[in-house]
Scaffold this motif. Structure first.
Motif, PDB file in Angstrom:
ATOM      1  N   LEU A 180       0.843  -1.193   0.000  1.00  0.00           N
ATOM      2  CA  LEU A 180       0.000   0.000   0.000  1.00  0.00           C
ATOM      3  C   LEU A 180       0.882   1.248   0.000  1.00  0.00           C
ATOM      4  N   VAL A 214      -3.756   2.582   8.583  1.00  0.00           N
ATOM      5  CA  VAL A 214      -4.272   1.459   7.804  1.00  0.00           C
ATOM      6  C   VAL A 214      -5.164   0.575   8.661  1.00  0.00           C
ATOM      7  N   LEU A 217      -8.472   2.103   9.363  1.00  0.00           N
ATOM      8  CA  LEU A 217      -9.366   1.949   8.214  1.00  0.00           C
ATOM      9  C   LEU A 217      -9.955   0.541   8.162  1.00  0.00           C
ATOM     10  N   LEU A 218      -9.133  -0.452   8.505  1.00  0.00           N
ATOM     11  CA  LEU A 218      -9.613  -1.832   8.462  1.00  0.00           C
ATOM     12  C   LEU A 218     -10.674  -2.115   9.521  1.00  0.00           C
ATOM     13  N   VAL A 220     -13.186  -0.235   9.848  1.00  0.00           N
ATOM     14  CA  VAL A 220     -14.438   0.155   9.195  1.00  0.00           C
ATOM     15  C   VAL A 220     -14.968  -1.053   8.440  1.00  0.00           C
ATOM     16  N   SER A 222     -17.021  -1.711   5.998  1.00  0.00           N
ATOM     17  CA  SER A 222     -17.050  -1.716   4.537  1.00  0.00           C
ATOM     18  C   SER A 222     -15.642  -1.839   3.960  1.00  0.00           C
ATOM     19  N   VAL A 223     -14.682  -1.135   4.565  1.00  0.00           N
ATOM     20  CA  VAL A 223     -13.291  -1.212   4.102  1.00  0.00           C
ATOM     21  C   VAL A 223     -12.730  -2.607   4.378  1.00  0.00           C
ATOM     22  N   ASN A 224     -13.012  -3.125   5.566  1.00  0.00           N
ATOM     23  CA  ASN A 224     -12.551  -4.459   5.937  1.00  0.00           C
ATOM     24  C   ASN A 224     -13.072  -5.507   4.957  1.00  0.00           C
ATOM     25  N   VAL A 226     -13.995  -5.071   1.776  1.00  0.00           N
ATOM     26  CA  VAL A 226     -13.324  -4.940   0.483  1.00  0.00           C
ATOM     27  C   VAL A 226     -11.915  -5.532   0.555  1.00  0.00           C
ATOM     28  N   PHE A 227     -11.221  -5.263   1.656  1.00  0.00           N
ATOM     29  CA  PHE A 227      -9.847  -5.757   1.811  1.00  0.00           C
ATOM     30  C   PHE A 227      -9.804  -7.282   1.791  1.00  0.00           C
TER      31      PHE A 227
END
Length: 266
Positions: A180, A214, A217-218, A220, A222-224, A226-227
């Protein structure tokens, strides 16, 4: 041309690393043969030891590339011995990643070895030094998943297959997180030499907090989502299915008890 000068003792493989490799080999054998009375214990020790080996190789790749790039001080610092105790950020490089694997099943990027960047000339060399570590995780993931994408699973015991799947998951997460382009991570180190001086000065104060950002963010959902969808997509491409990944993580956390489903397919 850069002259690489290091003493032989600076490049001698550490007994500490050899000991970790020995633990990996013995526990891998125990996982394969079903020697352990509790399979989860063998899987736990095998995956943890193999994960530490990959962390050592990750840091070694940074150091070795820096050596050939012009930083001849990495040898005297002990970075070429593969000894995890010699790393500048031993807690970030080894201890914290292992704790995250145990607690969350995620491959945490380790702290990079200290490279004297002023000794290295050329932007491509700087970028390659930063990329060398996560590329090691990519290679490790390919090795772990080779039986899957080569369709060579005949005769491979289920527990060993599950352990490889979970270890591959850790390598893929470490590679993606490391690549990233976030200050403080290797991905930013790849592009940093190509940024203007002004941009680098503005970003520099945020480098110590990049990894925390980072992981915030994970948190969250929705972010988690997608990841991990990206992680699972990569594993699917490499032939590792949901069953192998799930049962590998289930066996690894043996203290929680093995699920009936994984016990049935083992």
């Amino acid at each position: 041309m850069t002259t690489v000068t290091t003493r032989r003792s600076d490049r001698r493989i550490s007994p500490v690393f050899l000991g970790i490799v020995a633990v990996t080999a013995v526990t891998g054998w125990a996982t394969w043969t079903g020697f352990a009375a509790q399979p989860g214990v063998a899987v736990f020790l095998f995956v943890t030891a193999a994960w530490i080996v990959s962390l050592c190789l990750h840091e070694y790749a940074h150091a070795r590339t820096a050596l050939h790039g012009g930083d001849v001080t990495v040898g005297a610092k002990g970075y070429l011995t593969l000894n995890p105790l010699k790393y500048t950020h031993a807690v970030l490089s080894i201890v914290l990643p292992v704790i995250f694997v145990i607690m969350g099943g995620i491959g945490l990027p380790g702290g990079a070895v200290f490279i004297e960047r002023g000794r290295i000339q050329g932007r491509w060399k700087h970028s390659l030094i930063s990329a060398a570590g996560p590329l090691t995780n990519v290679v490790f993931a390919l090795v772990c998943t080779a039986p899957f994408w080569l369709d060579a699973l005949d005769g491979v015991p289920a527990d060993f297959r599950f352990a490889l799947a979970f270890l591959a998951l850790l390598q893929v997460t470490a590679a993606i997180l490391n690549f990233l382009p976030v200050p403080g991570l290797d991905g930013y180190g790849v592009i940093e030499p190509w940024l203007s001086y002004g941009v680098r000065r503005q970003v520099e104060p945020f480098a110590p907090f990049g990894l925390l950002f980072v992981f915030a963010l994970l948190m969250v959902p929705s972010v988690n989502g997608v990841f991990f969808d990206a992680i699972y997509a990569v594993l699917d491409t490499l032939g590792v299915g949901d069953v192998e990944r799930y049962c590998g993580e289930d066996l690894y956390r043996f203290w929680q008890g093995t699920s009936d489903f994984c016990a049935a397919v083992s």
